[in-house]
Each structure stands twice: as structure tokens, then as C-alpha cells.
Design an enzyme around this catalytic site. Structure first.
Site, short mmCIF file in Angstrom:
data_model
loop_
_atom_site.label_atom_id
_atom_site.label_comp_id
_atom_site.label_asym_id
_atom_site.label_seq_id
_atom_site.Cartn_x
_atom_site.Cartn_y
_atom_site.Cartn_z
N GLU A 1 7.42 38.69 34.07
CA GLU A 1 8.13 37.87 35.06
C GLU A 1 7.44 36.52 35.26
O GLU A 1 7.62 35.87 36.29
CB GLU A 1 8.27 38.59 36.42
CG GLU A 1 8.58 40.09 36.37
CD GLU A 1 9.92 40.41 35.72
OE1 GLU A 1 10.64 39.47 35.33
OE2 GLU A 1 10.23 41.60 35.59
N GLY B 1 28.53 30.87 28.79
CA GLY B 1 29.74 31.10 29.58
C GLY B 1 31.00 30.47 28.97
O GLY B 1 32.08 30.54 29.57
N ASP C 1 14.38 35.61 27.88
CA ASP C 1 14.45 37.02 27.52
C ASP C 1 15.12 37.11 26.16
O ASP C 1 16.19 36.51 25.95
CB ASP C 1 15.29 37.78 28.54
CG ASP C 1 14.51 38.06 29.81
OD1 ASP C 1 13.28 38.23 29.73
OD2 ASP C 1 15.14 38.11 30.89
N ARG D 1 7.50 26.69 31.55
CA ARG D 1 8.91 26.73 31.16
C ARG D 1 9.56 25.41 31.55
O ARG D 1 9.47 24.99 32.71
CB ARG D 1 9.62 27.87 31.88
CG ARG D 1 11.14 27.75 31.79
CD ARG D 1 11.82 29.02 32.14
NE ARG D 1 11.89 29.25 33.58
CZ ARG D 1 12.87 29.96 34.16
NH1 ARG D 1 13.82 30.49 33.42
NH2 ARG D 1 12.87 30.16 35.46
#
Lengths: 213, 932
Positions: free
Chosen positions: B183, B252, B343, B235
Site C-alpha cells: 500500500e 473507462g 497494481d 508515484r
């Protein structure tokens, strides 16, 4: 193809050897062999189901009967504290106050101990929260970012003073804003002026015989 | 030449969902990830241009799952079943567009099957071969992906990190240099353990750097070093959100495949039942024929041509963004670095077209001259160019905080996890004492495994998100309960090979030595120190609120003398007392172990609550000490330690012997104030709860039986002792003894200036003596609340030449006064014993005491000293006149008194009698235990 695999298998070859013999990948041979075995016998568990446990099962309690208080970092404005009491601390509190445990008011006291060696009375700021009975954890909200806190779980004396029963480890609220471009503590650390960092490192080097010299 | 670098990092992880029982729903997470992400990523690597490289992290649970023969076999069966479904679908479908999609899946699944079999089901080996080719760098993560800042102990963090590193080594053959923080959760101190494990770099959120102290001068344009020297790669939100953000990101797009629509829910039950869960629960088959289409429930057919066109567009767009970002954020040195971690399952599983997007992005990057770099290579080039900062606790979760893993839904988990850690440290401390039974060792390793499996960050995350939360809760609870069942088996000796084998088989997770991680240097040291414990004497826990150098009353000296004499007799004495500024919190003084403790509120204004606070600290410490020191009994002194004494007796189940030196009732001649009442209660509870009581005189015994109704046979009388060595005046001391004439007497008194000591009577007597014209001087040493009042009295009566209040005197000064004096005078009204009288006698002086309390038992009137009536100045006058008249007889009495003090009241004999009492009580309580 499967017939050849079965024949070789019956001769005692391992799947690896069969794969080499037939110039196939081990994966393919494994797959064929497993499929064959499945067709041959009704599906069975790979391991025999474990025997009925005769032992009484240990079940997870609501809390442990240990005197413990733990403060955890969360956000720049909030921390989380949980605690539990040992029978011994409860009995001592009852004994000292000559009051039933259930009748002792529960109070949480929060200390701002940023950059000080806290000994119980020297916090920058403190505040108290009355906690409902049967409570064993609390989210502390609206704290100041970038500070170090300690929390006590205790009760109140008849004349209104706070009396500590448990004390947590220190924990930090994180920075909420961009900091300055200079930091004394990191400079001293880089210059090796100090052997231990001057900031809080999160983990306790807990030892079982902590208090024995 | 480009303006900087781009680093792609994928983190592949699943919780450990292997079950011996077949067809668990959660096992499908592995199958889906293999089918949609891990195998397609292998395809990317097959076709990837040679000059590019990126970073791929495999969590240890995933490494274990993908290398598990049971999982491998079941995955093949799963593929098989999907291929059968595709066949069935082919003949079922009437629609042309649908048939096209089905044949797309048919080709794809055959390719998946081929890839999997060609690599012998060894997916990790396949990735490793690409690592050898330089196309990727593989790294790993914490053993079970624990949220490291919420692990409580350093040992726990170490276990998570080192077991992760060692699992990686098992599959890759060497140790990783990079590490994925689960995480991206960083907190100060994690970096130290990473550095110790040989880790050189890890990944954090961009906020982690931006809120560091100081702010890095390059912002997130370059990694930084943490204080312990681990490089932290931030990041880049701006670039990475084009992919992960569900509203603005590429995945999307309406032409991409719809994730939430699956054939499983579209067909009749009878048709589909062979391909879903055997219990009839519809679960995804991974055959998804529709595209996102738009904000509508009416989904269009998935069209590969459209999707491929969009991949092309998005690839171009992505590269333009990178290029623009590098252009707009040029920095001199090191060059700007964009780190984009995701991920791994986002690519393929959530975003079906993701792997194709990656491959094409690489190709476009080469055309566009955008340099991809791995963090490893970056460090190789620029390790000298990085700043050091100290970041705080932060994550890549919501708001960059811990709130996803710690909130109302999941906070309850941590007390259980922390408790396990403490139990593991305890177990390791106990096991590292001796050579460990191999079966117990397997239990200990399995306990670590169970804790690790419970500590996986996935459970808290799933419970927070409310999807599959029952499974997460069940798994958590299961591992916690298994942990404690194993622990109990060790504790009660019921451990056996059969049981541990069952446990190991059920979760065959990282089979390696694990419990050693929970050892602690200090525990090892204590084990070494305490191997040869003295067995012959008793181990006595002595509780006294005062101990030298803190001397308030006679108690302090008494406990000290008794303790060291007991030590001389071969016993071990551990004194718990209150802290004194400037004195060590632990010392061995004359063989006595002295622990000076502070309560948690050492400056409590109320003395009564101050003692309460001290008592809590004493009891806690006593129990801590008892982990290694097996106390035979507790010896408590007076009500001030009553709370601790009774609690420790209960907890350790050992006898409690209490010396009552004085009582509140006696001191005040009754109980009047509420505080006196509280103290009186404490005294009674302590007397009642003790196994045996010691008092110093008949007088005190009577007080206990009369006032407190204590049974007589519970009380032993042991007088206080005296050490003559302590009384001898230092002959080198300057002798300020101004020569006194024969007709002048000096009487010395010492004690706390409180009412019951009767010093005011001395002043009254001095008044009378002066009026009679006798040359007598009284010296009263000591401090106390009555000082001002006594002083005033002396002044008012103009007795300054007759009575001298000396205030506090040191032991040396006191001895000097004894030496100078003609007699020692103790006119107390209440005196349970009167150790000062013994001191006077031991000093070889005529000792005059009140005929009261313990005093009257020490002295035989007209033989070893003189007695006067308490509270009667004329009686003192009488004694002084007697001294003037009988000089020789007084000398004789002083000599006899000295002899009595040195024999009957010697500490040696008193300590021996005390030890006899310990043995008697222990035997008594042992007998009771035997009968029950």
C-alpha cells in the site's frame, strides 16, 4: 497420446522422465495425466479430511486480559487508541479508590508531547475526554497536524483530578502541508552528530524480559 | 535526446487464498489474474522491444500460489472447463457479432493454455527468464503484504520483510534489491529494517515526498534517500492517473470491454450450471462479450476493431503526456524521472486491453525517443545525486493516510495482531533459552505463519470496502484462532506431530524457519545472565515506599538493614521503592537489588493518589520481574504499598508477609479526618490480606488485636534491629565539643518533628529546669511540620540557651551529637518501637524514654536506662535531677544498655528470625495447596 503416458507411468517413470521421452513439455504431460486420473476415479480430496477436533476450540475474544494501551497513527488530524485492562489493574483501581470498577468514571487524557521527554506532567497541552462504559477504543479527531501525542486511559479522583491507569506509546500526526526546505534534525543526522535519530521511529523493540536487567 | 526518464512499475499481489478444499470462490481470484493479467503480461514480454525494461513486483503470497502444484492443477482444470464452455457457446450462439467474440475468446484461451503448458505451469520461472534477458527487474514485497506501519514490533516488521526477501530468493535464486511497500505505506523506521535487509529502493506516494522534512528541492522529480539510506521513488500522480483513475482514465473508454457483464449471468441456469460454482452460485466465467458502451444498462457487443483503435489512440496520448511532462518539468541533474507504479492486475483483469496498451506504449516510446528506465538502473547512474529527507507516515490510499486500513469497520483487528506479535516475542524469548524440541519449533514457525496470514493488508481493505467482507473476516479470525490453539498446545504440552502436520498442510505457506525473527538481543542477554541462579536461599520481593537515600521515617533504614542482613544470610532480596532524583533506577546495594520506580504521575499533588500511582507501577514491575525471578514471598512494609502488595500476591500466588511499623490510629490517637479513614482502611485491608504480620513490640501487637481485630496467631513480634557500626562517631570529625563543666548536662533527642514524638514536653521541662537554676542543654535534631511551632515556643520562653533545634542532621552529625551527649532522651507519646532509643543505647549513652509503646519494652527501668511518664515535663525534670545525683549509676546503666542493644537487638538475629518466618509461611501455604 494419453495411452503412451499411462504405459510409461505404469513402468514407473516420473512425469518429468515421460515428458523428456515423449518430447513434450512437463506441463502438457501433467495436464494429460491429471485429466486421465480424474476420469478414472471419482473426484477426491487431495488430503484426507482432518479428524474431528476433540479439543475445545480457542475462540477470538473481544479483547485480551492484559494491561495494554496502544496509540496508532492515522491521518494528520486523527489517531486511534485501543486498550484493555488486566484483572490486576482493575483490582488495584478498585482497591485504591474503594469503588467498584464499573462505578469508576472512564477518562481518556491526551498529551501533546512533541519533542519532549514526557514523564507525566510536562506536556505542551492536554485535554480530557469522558468515555462511555465498556469502551475499549477511541478515534481521536481534530488533532493538530505534525505533532506527537501520548494518551492515558484512567479515571477521575473524588476531587476531580485525572488518575492514570494505562499509558500508550507516542504516535505522530503527519504533516498536512508542505514543509520548509531546511530541517535541523536531518542535518544533524547527516553530519553524524547524533547516534540515534531525533524523530520518532514507529516500531517498538519489544522484548519479553524488558524490565529485567 | 529526451529530457528525462519514465519508469513503469507493476505490483502483482493476491492474498493467500489456497484451500485444500476444492472450489473455493476465492481461488478463482488466482485463475482470473492468471488468465487476464499474468499470462498476457508474459505475452507482452515476449514481444517487448529489447531496449526497454520495467519493474515487476511479486508479493510472496502470489509467489507461493503460482508455484503451488494444487493451484497449478486446478488452474488447468479451470482452463479446460472454460474451453468446454466456449465450445458450448459456439454452438449455442446465433448472433454473428457474438460468434465473432466467441471465436476471439476461443483463440485466446487456446493461447493461454498453450503458454501455461509450455512453461510447465511455472509462471514465475517464465518471468525469471525474462528477467535474465534484462526485459524486467523483479522485486518482491512483505511476507503477507502486511500494512507495515501498523505492525507493532520491530521484530514483526523484520519478519515480514525478511521472510518476503527469502521467499523471493527461493524462486529467483538471489536477493532482491528493490521492495514494494504494501500500500506504499511508509513510516519512519521501516527504512531501517529495509536497509538492514539489503533493500536499496522502494516506492511511495508523491505526497510522501512533498510532505517530507525538508521538502526535496526536486519535488517528485527525483527519488530521495530516507534517513537510513533507502531510495524512495515517488508515484507521479499526474501521469499515473490517466490509467488508474476510473473517471478520467483510459480504461473507462466506452469501446473497451465491460468488466461487470459476464456470460455467467446471461444464460439459463441449466445451461450454465456445469461452469459455475458447484453449489449453483453464479460466478464470473471470464467470458465477457460486451463493451462499456456508456452510462447505460444496455450494453453493446464488444468489438475488437474498435477496441484496438482506442488502444492505438490512448498509447499515442500517453506518450505525448509523458513527453510534455518531461519537457515542462526539465531539471538539470539528475534528469526528471516519472515513476508510474500500478497494481499489475489493473492491466488485463480490470482493464482488459491494458497489456496490449503497455506493449504498444513501449513501441511508441521507442519511436518518440522516450527513455524507459528501471529504478535499479536509475540508482546505478544517479546514486550520488540524491538528497536525504525524512518522510512521515503515508500511504497511496485515500488522502494519502491510513484511513482505509484503520477506520470504524476494521480497527478492531489490530489488537489481535499486536497481541500475536507480543506472544511471538515471548515465545522466542523462552525458546532461545535452550535447545528447542523440533516439534515445538514447527509449532512456533506455524504460529508466525498464522500471524502473517492474518496480518495481510487485504483483509482490512476488503472489510473496509464491504466486498467479500465475510471471507476476509472469517480468514482473519481463523488465523488468529489457529495461532492461539497452537500456542496453547505448546503451553500445556499437548503438542504432537499429527496436529502440527495438519496445520502445516492446511496452509503450506512459506515453509521456512520463521520464529527466529522474533528474538530480541535483550532477551538473549537476560537468558544468559540468569542461567545459573542461586537456588539455596529465598527470593524475597520487598515493597517499601522509602529506601535510602530517601529517609522520611525509621522505615527506610529498617528495610535497608533487614534486606542486607537477609542477603548476608544467602537470600536474594529485590526491593521495589520510589524513585529519587539523581539516584539510579536500578542498583545492587550491599548485595540487595534496588529498583527505584516512578508512578505514571510522579508529581501527583495528593500524597494519597501519589502512592496509588506508585503502587500501580510497583505491581507492574513486580510481575515483569517475576518472568525471570521466581519470588518465594512478598514482604511489604506499611499501608503505603498495600495496593501493590495485595495485587502481586494475587497475581503471583505467593505468600505475603507484612511488617506494620505504625498505624494511623496510633499516630493520631484515633481516626478523625477522611484521609485518616482511607489510610486506616488500607491498613486493615493489608493486615487482612497478608498471610502473616510482623510487629516490633507487644504494644503494637495489642494495637492490632484491639483496634483491627487481627487474630493473635497471625502476628509475630520481631523487634527492630540496630547496627552499632552505624552509630560510631567518626573520630576524625572535628570535635567542637566546647568543654562543659561538671555541673552542666547535654541531652540529645532526634526524630521527626511531629506531635507524637513529644518534643514540646522537653521545652516545658527546660523551662522548669532553668527556673530551678540547673545547667542543662537539650538538642533536638530532625525536621518536620512542628519545626516552626517548637521554635516559636523556645523563643517565647526565652530558652534559646537551653534548647537548640538543630534541624535536619546527617548520620555523621547525629553520631557526633550522640558522642557528645550525656544522655539520649525520647519522650514520645506514641512509639510503636523506638529504634532511636536503641541507637542511643548502642552509642553507649544513658537512654531516657517514655514509658509507652515499644519504648517501654526496650528498656528496663533503672537497669538499662530510665523511663519517664509521657507528656509530663516534671518527669523529665526528675530524670535530669536523678542524673545529677547518681552519676556513677548512670554510667553503669549506659553500659548495660549498650550491651543489650548489641546482643538482643542485633540485625543478625532478627534477620534470621525473619527468614524462619518466611519458611514457615511458605510451608503453611504449600500445605494448604496440597490439600485442595
Amino acid at each position: 497420446m494419453i495411452e503412451d503416458i499411462v504405459k510409461l507411468k505404469e513402468r514407473g517413470l516420473t512425469l518429468q522422465e515421460i515428458a523428456e521421452r515423449m518430447n513434450m513439455s512437463l506441463g502438457k504431460v501433467q495436464y494429460r495425466w491429471n485429466k486421465y486420473r480424474q476420469q478414472q476415479s471419482p473426484p477426491e480430496e487431495i488430503f484426507a479430511p482432518s479428524q474431528e477436533m476433540t479439543k475445545e476450540k480457542w475462540s477470538m475474544p473481544f479483547e485480551y486480559k492484559e494491561a495494554n494501551a496502544c496509540l496508532m497513527p492515522r491521518t494528520p488530524e486523527s489517531l486511534y487508541v485501543y486498550w484493555s485492562f488486566s484483572e490486576s489493574v482493575k483490582i488495584m483501581a478498585e482497591h485504591h479508590f474503594r469503588t467498584k470498577w464499573e462505578e469508576l468514571p472512564g477518562v481518556l487524557k491526551v498529551y501533546d508531547v512533541t519533542d519532549i521527554l514526557f514523564y507525566g506532567h510536562n506536556a505542551h497541552r492536554t485535554f480530557e475526554i469522558d468515555i462511555p462504559p465498556m469502551t475499549n477504543n477511541w478515534f481521536l479527531h481534530s488533532l493538530e497536524p505534525d505533532r506527537t501525542y501520548i494518551a492515558d486511559i484512567g479515571t477521575r479522583t473524588f476531587d476531580g483530578s485525572f488518575f492514570t491507569l494505562l499509558r500508550t506509546n507516542p504516535a505522530e500526526t503527519g504533516a498536512n502541508e508542505v514543509n520548509s526546505s531546511y530541517d535541523e534534525k536531518i542535518e544533524r543526522w547527516k553530519q553524524q552528530d547524533i547516534s540515534q535519530p531525533e524523530w520518532l521511529e514507529n516500531f517498538s523493540t519489544y522484548s519479553y524480559y524488558q524490565k529485567i536487567r | 535526446m529526451s529530457n528525462g526518464y519514465f519508469a513503469l512499475v507493476l505490483h502483482a499481489h493476491l492474498p493467500y487464498v489456497r484451500h485444500n478444499e476444492a472450489n473455493r470462490l476465492e481461488e478463482r481470484w488466482v485463475f482470473e489474474a492468471l488468465t487476464e493479467s499474468y499470462i498476457p503480461l508474459l505475452w507482452v514480454l515476449e514481444e517487448q522491444p529489447e531496449s526497454l525494461s520495467w519493474t515487476l513486483s511479486f508479493s510472496p503470497p502470489l509467489l507461493e500460489l503460482l508455484n503451488d502444484p494444487v493451484i497449478q492443477k486446478r488452474y488447468l482444470e479451470h482452463l479446460d472447463s472454460t474451453l468446454r464452455l466456449i465450445k458450448k457457446e459456439k454452438s449455442f450462439s446465433k448472433n454473428k457479432q457474438e460468434k465473432e467474440i466467441i471465436s476471439f475468446y476461443e483463440k485466446r484461451y487456446k493461447k493461454i493454455m498453450n503458454t501455461y503448458q509450455n512453461h510447465d505451469c511455472q509462471i514465475i520461472k517464465a518471468f525469471r527468464s525474462f528477467m535474465d534477458e534484462g526485459k524486467i527487474t523483479c522485486i518482491t514485497s512483505a511476507a503477507t503484504h502486511a500494512f507495515l506501519p501498523y505492525v507493532q514490533t520491530e521484530q514483526g516488521v523484520k519478519a515480514q520483510i525478511l521472510a518476503g526477501v527469502n521467499t523471493y530468493e527461493k524462486y529467483f535464486g538471489y536477493k532482491p534489491t528493490g521492495f514494494w511497500l504494501p500500500e506504499c505505506a511508509y513510516s519512519p523506521g521501516v527504512d531501517k529494517i529495509l536497509a538492514d535487509a539489503g533493500i536499496r529502493y522502494t516506492f511511495v506516494d508523491e505526497q510522501t515526498l512533498l510532505k517530507s522534512k525538508p521538502v526535496p528541492s526536486k519535488g517528485i522529480g527525483a527519488p530521495v534517500y530516507s534517513p537510513h539510506g533507502v531510495a524512495l521513488f515517488p508515484r507521479n500522480q499526474f501521469i499515473s492517473e490517466t490509467i488508474w483513475n476510473s473517471s478520467v482514465g483510459y480504461p473507462g473508454d466506452f469501446d473497451y470491454r465491460e468488466f461487470y457483464r459476464d456470460v455467467a449471468y446471461e444464460r439459463d441456469f441449466d445451461y450454465i450450471k456445469g461452469f459455475i460454482h458447484p453449489d449453483g452460485i453464479r460466478v464470473d466465467t471470464s467470458l465477457k462479450y460486451w463493451r462499456i458502451t456508456g452510462e447505460t444498462e444496455n450494453k453493446d457487443w464488444y468489438n475488437r476493431t474498435y477496441a484496438e483503435e482506442k488502444i492505438k489512440q490512448h498509447t499515442k496520448d500517453f506518450n505525448i503526456r509523458i513527453k510534455d511532462y518531461l519537457h515542462n518539468n526539465k531539471q538539470s541533474f539528475p534528469p526528471q524521472l516519472i515513476t508510474a507504479p500500478f497494481d499489475a492486475e489493473l492491466f488485463g483483469h480490470w482493464w482488459f486491453e491494458g497489456p496490449e496498451f503497455l506493449l504498444q506504449s513501449m513501441e511508441v516510446s521507442i519511436e518518440q525517443n522516450i527513455s524507459w528506465i528501471t529504478p535499479q538502473e536509475f540508482l546505478h547512474r544517479h546514486y550520488q545525486d540524491l538528497e536525504t529527507v525524512r518522510p512521515g507516515f503515508s500511504t497511496w490510499g485515500r488522502n494519502g493516510t491510513g484511513e482505509v486500513w484503520l477506520n470504524n469497520t476494521n480497527a478492531w483487528m489490530y489488537r489481535h495482531l499486536h497481541y500475536c506479535e507480543k506472544k511471538l516475542v515471548e515465545l522466542a524469548a523462552k525458546l532461545s533459552k535452550e535447545k528447542v524440541n523440533i516439534v515445538i519449533e514447527r509449532y512456533a514457525n506455524q504460529m508466525v505463519r498464522e500471524w502473517m496470514l492474518a496480518a495481510s493488508s487485504d483483509w482490512a481493505f476488503i472489510i473496509e470496502g464491504n466486498s467479500a467482507s465475510q471471507y476476509a473476516k472469517d480468514r482473519f479470525q481463523e488465523h488468529i484462532e489457529r495461532f492461539h490453539t497452537l500456542n496453547e498446545a505448546i503451553q500445556n504440552g499437548s503438542y504432537n506431530v499429527k496436529e502440527i502436520s495438519d496445520y502445516e498442510n492446511e496452509y503450506p505457506f512459506i515453509v521456512m524457519e520463521l520464529w527466529h525473527y522474533f528474538k530480541n538481543q535483550h532477551d538473549l542477554y537476560v537468558n544468559m545472565q540468569y542461567t545459573n541462579q542461586n537456588q539455596k536461599g529465598n527470593k524475597i520481593l520487598m515493597l517499601s515506599w522509602e529506601f535510602p537515600p530517601m529517609v522520611v521515617g525509621g522505615l527506610s533504614r529498617h528495610v535497608f538493614d533487614l534486606s542486607r542482613k537477609l542477603t548476608d544470610l544467602g537470600h536474594e532480596v529485590y526491593v521495589l521503592t520510589s524513585a529519587v532524583d539523581g539516584y539510579p533506577d536500578y542498583e545492587i546495594n550491599n548485595g540487595v537489588h534496588v529498583y527505584r520506580l516512578n508512578g505514571k504521575q510522579p508529581s501527583f499533588e495528593s500524597f494519597f493518589h501519589w502512592t496509588g500511582s506508585l503502587n500501580l507501577a510497583m505491581a507492574e514491575y513486580a510481575v515483569e520481574l517475576s518472568k525471570k525471578i521466581k519470588f518465594d514471598c512478598i514482604h511489604a512494609h506499611d499501608w503505603l504499598v498495600s495496593v501493590a502488595a495485595l495485587a502481586v500476591k494475587k497475581e503471583l500466588e505467593i505468600p505475603l508477609i507484612t511488617t506494620i511499623h505504625a498505624t494511623e490510629h496510633g499516630r493520631n490517637n484515633g481516626i478523625t479526618s477522611p484521609l485518616q479513614y482511607e489510610i486506616n482502611q488500607k491498613e486493615w485491608e493489608l493486615m487482612d490480606g497478608s498471610d502473616s504480620l510482623i510487629v516490633c513490640s507487644n504494644y503494637m501487637k495489642k494495637e492490632l488485636t484491639d483496634v483491627f481485630q487481627i487474630p493473635e496467631d497471625k502476628i509475630s513480634i520481631l523487634p527492630n534491629g540496630i547496627d552499632p557500626q552505624q552509630i560510631i562517631a567518626d573520630s576524625n570529625e572535628k570535635n567542637y565539643d566546647e568543654k562543659r563543666s561538671d555541673n552542666e548536662l547535654l541531652l540529645f533527642s532526634v526524630g521527626r518533628l511531629v506531635k507524637e514524638k513529644g518534643f514540646q514536653t522537653i521545652i516545658e521541662a527546660a523551662d522548669i529546669l532553668r527556673n530551678k537554676g540547673l545547667q542543662v542543654k537539650f538538642v533536638i535534631a530532625g525536621k518536620g511540620p512542628l519545626f516552626d511551632e517548637l521554635n516559636e515556643m523556645v523563643r517565647r520562653k526565652h530558652l534559646e540557651n537551653y534548647v537548640h533545634l538543630a534541624g535536619f542532621v546527617s548520620d555523621e552529625e547525629r553520631n557526633g551529637w550522640f558522642a557528645k551527649a550525656d544522655a539520649a532522651l525520647f519522650p514520645s507519646h506514641y512509639e510503636p518501637f523506638g529504634i532511636v532509643a536503641l541507637e542511643g543505647m548502642a552509642a553507649g549513652k544513658l537512654t531516657i524514654v517514655s514509658d509507652t509503646g515499644g519504648l517501654k519494652e526496650i528498656i528496663e527501668h533503672d537497669e538499662t536506662g530510665l523511663k519517664v511518664y509521657p507528656n509530663d515535663p516534671h518527669s523529665i525534670v526528675w530524670a535530669v535531677e536523678y542524673m545529677f545525683a547518681n552519676r556513677e549509676h548512670c554510667k553503669e546503666m549506659a553500659r548495660k544498655g549498650e550491651e543489650t542493644a548489641r546482643t538482643i537487638f542485633s540485625w543478625n538475629s532478627i534477620a534470621e528470625r525473619t527468614a524462619d518466618l518466611y519458611n514457615k509461611i511458605q510451608n503453611n501455604t504449600a500445605k494448604v495447596g496440597g490439600m485442595v
